[in-house]
Design a protein around this motif. Structure first.
Motif, PDB file in Angstrom:
ATOM      1  N   LEU A  25       0.859  -1.184   0.000  1.00 36.25           N
ATOM      2  CA  LEU A  25       0.000   0.000   0.000  1.00 36.25           C
ATOM      3  C   LEU A  25       0.893   1.232   0.000  1.00 36.25           C
ATOM      4  N   SER A  26       0.570   2.189  -0.851  1.00 36.41           N
ATOM      5  CA  SER A  26       1.342   3.432  -0.863  1.00 36.41           C
ATOM      6  C   SER A  26       0.425   4.583  -0.473  1.00 36.41           C
ATOM      7  N   ALA A  27       1.019   5.638   0.041  1.00 40.47           N
ATOM      8  CA  ALA A  27       0.268   6.753   0.607  1.00 40.47           C
ATOM      9  C   ALA A  27      -0.672   7.388  -0.406  1.00 40.47           C
ATOM     10  N   SER A  28      -0.215   7.674  -1.617  1.00 41.04           N
ATOM     11  CA  SER A  28      -1.124   8.291  -2.585  1.00 41.04           C
ATOM     12  C   SER A  28      -0.525   8.300  -3.978  1.00 41.04           C
ATOM     13  N   ASP A  29      -1.432   8.444  -4.947  1.00 40.10           N
ATOM     14  CA  ASP A  29      -0.997   8.643  -6.321  1.00 40.10           C
ATOM     15  C   ASP A  29      -1.006  10.149  -6.596  1.00 40.10           C
ATOM     16  N   ASN A  30      -0.919  10.540  -7.833  1.00 43.07           N
ATOM     17  CA  ASN A  30      -0.869  11.966  -8.172  1.00 43.07           C
ATOM     18  C   ASN A  30      -2.156  12.714  -7.818  1.00 43.07           C
ATOM     19  N   GLU A  31      -3.280  12.018  -7.735  1.00 42.79           N
ATOM     20  CA  GLU A  31      -4.548  12.657  -7.385  1.00 42.79           C
ATOM     21  C   GLU A  31      -4.833  12.613  -5.887  1.00 42.79           C
ATOM     22  N   GLY A  32      -3.940  12.039  -5.088  1.00 42.68           N
ATOM     23  CA  GLY A  32      -4.126  11.988  -3.642  1.00 42.68           C
ATOM     24  C   GLY A  32      -4.833  10.741  -3.139  1.00 42.68           C
ATOM     25  N   ALA A  33      -5.123   9.778  -4.004  1.00 41.44           N
ATOM     26  CA  ALA A  33      -5.776   8.540  -3.589  1.00 41.44           C
ATOM     27  C   ALA A  33      -4.727   7.489  -3.219  1.00 41.44           C
ATOM     28  N   ALA A  34      -5.035   6.666  -2.235  1.00 39.65           N
ATOM     29  CA  ALA A  34      -4.128   5.588  -1.848  1.00 39.65           C
ATOM     30  C   ALA A  34      -4.121   4.510  -2.933  1.00 39.65           C
ATOM     31  N   ILE A  35      -3.001   3.834  -3.053  1.00 42.37           N
ATOM     32  CA  ILE A  35      -2.854   2.760  -4.037  1.00 42.37           C
ATOM     33  C   ILE A  35      -2.539   1.464  -3.302  1.00 42.37           C
ATOM     34  N   ALA A  36      -3.184   0.378  -3.698  1.00 45.13           N
ATOM     35  CA  ALA A  36      -2.937  -0.927  -3.090  1.00 45.13           C
ATOM     36  C   ALA A  36      -2.763  -1.965  -4.194  1.00 45.13           C
ATOM     37  N   HIS A  37      -1.799  -2.851  -3.999  1.00 45.37           N
ATOM     38  CA  HIS A  37      -1.582  -4.003  -4.882  1.00 45.37           C
ATOM     39  C   HIS A  37      -1.482  -5.215  -3.964  1.00 45.37           C
ATOM     40  N   GLN A  38      -2.010  -6.346  -4.441  1.00 52.21           N
ATOM     41  CA  GLN A  38      -1.941  -7.557  -3.628  1.00 52.21           C
ATOM     42  C   GLN A  38      -1.933  -8.787  -4.517  1.00 52.21           C
TER      43      GLN A  38
END
Length: 90
Positions: A25-38
């Motif tokens: 999980l990362s804090a945010s993308d360029n638009e400020g939304a969190a990103i999750a990969h699993q």
């Protein structure tokens, strides 16, 4: 069991179940939304979301709000109250 590690600056979190499931999980993308990969059979992101929901609903318990009871026929961990609080078998 899930092992969770985080970046020193808090911008990323990695989780692994010690077998084959993982999440990043990362804090945010360029638009400020969190990103999750699993990946793997366990959906660790969803498990972490449920755990966080419980933690918030319980008033954000601190480390010393938890305890463990060991009896001859059972053992369990609990939150805030060993009798009436949330408890989980070990």
């Amino acid at each position: 069991m899930v092992v969770i590690m985080s970046a020193r600056d808090g911008t990323a979190v990695w989780a692994h179940d010690g077998v084959s499931s993982w999440a990043m999980l990362s804090a945010s993308d360029n638009e400020g939304a969190a990103i999750a990969h699993q990946g793997g059979p366990r959906r660790l992101v969803e498990e972490l979301e449920r755990a966080r929901g419980w933690w918030v609903s319980e008033g954000r318990p601190e480390l010393y709000d938890f305890g463990m009871t060991v009896e001859p026929d059972q053992q369990y961990v609990w939150c805030r109250d060993p009798v009436a609080g949330s408890r989980w078998p070990v």
